[in-house]
Design a protein around this motif. Structure first.
Motif, PDB file in Angstrom:
ATOM      1  N   THR A   1    -102.426 -78.943  17.775  1.00  0.00           N
ATOM      2  CA  THR A   1    -102.523 -78.682  19.222  1.00  0.00           C
ATOM      3  C   THR A   1    -102.225 -77.227  19.556  1.00  0.00           C
ATOM      4  OG1 THR A   1    -100.195 -79.093  19.704  1.00  0.00           O
ATOM      5  CG2 THR A   1    -101.642 -81.021  19.692  1.00  0.00           C
ATOM      6  N   TYR A  46     -96.679 -82.432  23.441  1.00  0.00           N
ATOM      7  CA  TYR A  46     -97.070 -83.275  22.323  1.00  0.00           C
ATOM      8  C   TYR A  46     -96.340 -84.615  22.352  1.00  0.00           C
ATOM      9  CZ  TYR A  46     -97.518 -85.157  17.637  1.00  0.00           C
ATOM     10  OH  TYR A  46     -97.736 -86.012  16.595  1.00  0.00           O
ATOM     11  N   SER A  70     -97.678 -87.082  24.568  1.00  0.00           N
ATOM     12  CA  SER A  70     -98.928 -87.693  24.124  1.00  0.00           C
ATOM     13  C   SER A  70     -98.686 -88.831  23.133  1.00  0.00           C
ATOM     14  CB  SER A  70     -99.834 -86.632  23.480  1.00  0.00           C
ATOM     15  OG  SER A  70     -99.350 -86.325  22.188  1.00  0.00           O
TER      16      SER A  70
END
Lengths: 565, 266
Positions: free
Chosen positions: A442, A411, A414
């Protein structure tokens, strides 16, 4: 020749810089029991090391058992105390060490480690009939195995031969090579050579060269790992609650470990902090803590509630002062193979009750993996070696921690802005903010349940993450990652700038903007050298070229000023 | 595994400078003044070395003892660093050097423990003597008393390392300060002393470097041959890492030592 004098003169002693010594140790202390004063610092080696009053007081109390339970003979244990010395800047050798070693072995300049060897024996020649003394090795390095061994080696020598042995061995240590990860080190000490190996951060292979180079059975050559905890042996009594303990540690809940001897509580505290490896445990922890410690009030305060700390204690008085702490592990005096502790929902009844167990009302978010516990317990019956048991346990915990962390790593990666948002003429973009809800979204597609599907572990992952986000472990991890991202973005922006056509950019710009750009680039080049922005030399060179590109477009008087400044 | 080992051996081998490569056995200083009559490596040593059967790094420990200021540190400095300075500061406790050799293409390490001659360090000297395979007794040609004291030094050292049978060398230093005739006169007595001490006699000068390299080659040759014989004659079981385990066991014993009944001293 001039070495005829029978006493070493002062000038000669001053010649030693002690630089080599301080690469390894802070100092060696001798703590004695003075009939008038109680615990007292008898001497410090090398002699020039100055300790603050508070440090001395803490060391003195931590060097001795704190309860009436005994410890006859020789006892060894590990302590950790605040480094209250003003100078917290690390030596150059230590900075380079930190950049190469695994995170679990990194130096934290705020704390000193102490490796204690305490001797208490009957001695009728002494006024109270007892000899009570401790030798304490203080170091910034967390080499629990190496330094405990060294302490067990030098303390008896000292008790036998007096101060001259500590004096002489300080000169041995002064000559040691610096602690460089990834090399086999030979450390001569009192007629023996300790051979050891400090692992490299990304190197998970075992130290095969260590076993290779030495002949077995040679008693002058002592092979030892710098760090080695027998996880299975220490955790065996609490094995069936291992997943609960893992949760408590990863979310930095306050835990107190009560034992009858500092040896037991210190090794249990160390083992607990290792449960979440390779994630660094970032709460405070004291393998052995006494009621005389300068932080006693702070830790036991009922006003602020228990801090995120793991404490090891032996004094029964703590049962009362830490009664409000939510989680207690009480170790039995007998650490037998068959001991299995029960889980109890209430805090231990004060003082009187000595039943061992894990006392907590904590409701785990995850279910435990009964298979791995069964597997390890079956190893007890089949007499599987401790090393193998520890390896099984370590691997399971590693998988658990990694499964927990991988979605977070994914994460945070990202959060990196898109390449197109990086402009040579604008400041580097910042990573997007961390948003827990986006992260939770997610999980369904890429949560820990995916990597853990062959274990029995399932449960409320979101709940556990939420609790984790409030812990110092998360904060430290997040800060490291966020800094890495920010530096990476700055590097990318510099790269873009280094190839931009600035000659074109200056066309028709007001002079003030151009000068501003020159100053900005200068500042950035300076920052590159100062911080660890990951750019290579080629880009730095190109940046300097761009700088001269712009400066050349300016009038001569300005050129001179800018080139000088 | 053997392949890996021999690679490591080769690597160690490559680090050794030319003048530490020994291919022929160094003889004694005087044939008539040594208890060690050996003049060549044993046949087994030649064979094992050529078969590349040597898996362990050969390592011997040597201690240098003798009176204050006979020049113990100077011997080490001349040999290990090729330097000489007449103003060394006195050794505090014990200094340590490792010298790498390559004997018959097999690496060999000599640990040299250079002890302090001062009285106040005698109490701790015992720990440094432990397990020494070579004892170098140093005396000063210009100070005959230092020769007389060698017996005391040796007795103290042997008291500790008695389980082994160390090679003993009686080494006269500062040869450059002696005229040839005076030395020849002295030598009769010195050789008698050496015989009584059961030691091999050498005369050296750290200032000029005379006989220093030969002496250390002699020591290395004898130790190397001896340790190969020990390894292969006695069929001892060799397991990698035994030492590591056993020292761990000791540590654990200490670690798990039980607490029994506290006597409060207040």
């Amino acid at each position: 020749m001039t070495d005829g004098a029978n006493n070493v003169n002062e000038n000669e002693l001053k010649e030693t810089t002690w630089d080599g010594f301080h690469n390894w140790l802070y100092c060696i202390c001798v703590v004695t029991f003075d009939l008038e004063l109680g615990q007292a610092l008898e001497s410090v080696f090398p002699r020039h090391v100055a300790l603050s009053k508070q440090q001395i007081s803490n060391i003195c109390y931590l060097a001795f058992p704190d309860s009436n339970s005994g410890c006859m003979g020789d006892t060894t244990f590990i302590i950790r105390l605040q480094n209250s010395q003003g100078n917290k800047n690390l030596k150059e050798e230590h900075n380079s060490y930190n950049s190469k070693c695994p995170t679990s072995l990194q130096i934290d300049s705020s704390y000193l480690w102490g490796y204690v060897y305490f001797r208490q024996v009957k001695d009728v020649t002494l006024p109270r009939g007892y000899f009570q003394k401790s030798v304490v090795i203080l170091s910034l390095l967390p080499f629990n195995n190496l330094f405990s061994k060294i302490c067990s080696y030098i303390a008896p020598e000292y008790f036998e031969n007096g101060e001259v042995s500590l004096e002489a061995l300080c000169y041995n240590i002064e000559q040691w090579p610096p602690p460089v990860p990834g090399t086999t080190l030979n450390l001569p000490l009192l007629g023996s050579v300790f051979q050891t190996y400090i692992p490299l951060s990304n190197n998970h292979t075992s130290n095969s060269t260590l076993a290779l180079l030495s002949e077995p059975g040679d008693n002058n050559q002592i092979l030892t790992h710098v760090e080695d905890l027998n996880l299975f042996e220490i955790l065996q009594p609490v094995l069936s609650h291992i997943h609960l303990l893992w949760e408590l540690v990863i979310v930095s809940e306050p835990i107190v470990v009560m034992a009858s001897s500092p040896t037991y509580c210190s090794s249990m505290v160390l083992a607990l902090t290792r449960l979440i490896s390779p994630l660094q445990y970032c709460g405070d922890y004291r393998p052995y803590f006494t009621i005389h410690d300068s932080e006693f009030k702070q830790f036991t305060s009922k006003v602020h509630g228990p801090p995120p700390v793991i404490l090891g204690v032996t004094n029964p008085f703590f049962a009362k002062t830490l009664h409000h702490w939510p989680h207690t592990i009480r170790l039995s005096d007998d650490l037998g193979q068959s001991q299995r502790y029960k889980l109890k929902k209430t805090a231990p009844t004060k003082m009187v009750d000595n039943t061992p167990g894990v006392f907590t009302a904590y409701k785990p978010f995850l279910q435990k993996d009964k298979n791995i516990i069964k597997k390890i317990i079956s190893g007890v019956n089949s007499k599987r070696p401790f090393e193998a048991q520890s390896a099984l346990l370590r691997r399971h915990l590693l998988e658990l921690t990694q499964s927990f962390m991988i979605p977070l790593e994914r994460y945070i990666a990202s959060l990196m802005p898109l390449q197109k948002s990086i402009s040579p003429f604008k400041a580097a973009p910042t990573p997007q903010p961390f948003n827990p809800d986006n992260f939770f979204a997610t999980l369904e597609a890429a949560g820990p349940q995916l990597t853990l599907n062959n274990t029995g572990i399932k449960g409320d992952w979101v709940g556990l993450y939420r609790k984790f986000f409030r812990s110092p472990n998360f904060k430290a991890w997040f800060n490291t990652r966020y800094t890495e991202l920010t530096l990476k973005l700055q590097a990318l922006q510099l790269e873009a700038l280094s190839t931009a056509d600035l000659k074109d950019w200056v066309q028709g710009r007001p002079e003030v903007e151009v000068v501003d750009m020159v100053l900005k680039i200068k500042n950035k080049i300076h920052k590159c050298n100062e911080h660890d922005i990951p750019v290579n030399e080629r880009i730095k060179e190109q940046l300097n070229l761009r700088l001269s590109d712009i400066i050349s477009s300016l009038p001569d008087d300005l050129k001179n000023i800018l080139q000088v400044s | 595994m053997p392949q890996v080992r021999s690679n490591v051996m080769k690597m160690l081998n490559d680090e050794v400078p030319e003048d530490r490569k020994i291919t022929t056995f160094q003889g004694p200083y005087k044939m008539e003044c040594t208890p060690y009559q050996q003049l060549d490596f044993t046949e087994m040593t030649y064979r094992k070395c050529s078969e590349e059967k040597i898996n362990w790094l050969k390592l011997s420990k040597m201690i240098i003892i003798g009176d204050v200021s006979v020049g113990k540190t100077s011997i080490v400095n001349r040999f290990c660093r090729k330097i000489f300075d007449s103003n060394y500061k006195s050794t505090i406790g014990v200094d340590f050097e490792v010298e790498k050799f390559c004997i018959l293409d097999v690496p060999f390490c000599l640990q040299i423990w250079d002890t302090a001659g001062q009285e106040r360090f005698k109490s701790i000297a015992q720990s440094y003597y432990r397990g020494a395979q070579v004892i170098l007794l140093a005396f000063d040609f210009t100070n005959i008393k230092s020769l007389c004291n060698c017996r005391t030094w040796l007795n103290e050292a042997l008291g500790v390392s008695s389980s082994l049978c160390p090679f003993i060398f009686l080494v006269g230093t500062k040869l450059d300060l002696m005229s040839k005739t005076i030395r020849q006169n002295m030598e009769k007595n010195i050789m008698k002393a050496a015989q009584q001490l059961n030691a091999e006699y050498w005369a050296i000068s750290s200032k000029t470097g005379k006989n220093i390299d030969k002496l250390f080659c002699r020591i290395a040759s004898l130790c190397f041959d001896n340790s190969i014989r020990n390894e292969f004659q006695v069929k001892k079981q060799i397991i990698i890492g035994t030492n590591l385990l056993s020292s761990n066991e000791n540590a654990n014993q200490n670690f798990v030592r039980k607490c029994e009944g506290f006597k409060c001293s207040k």
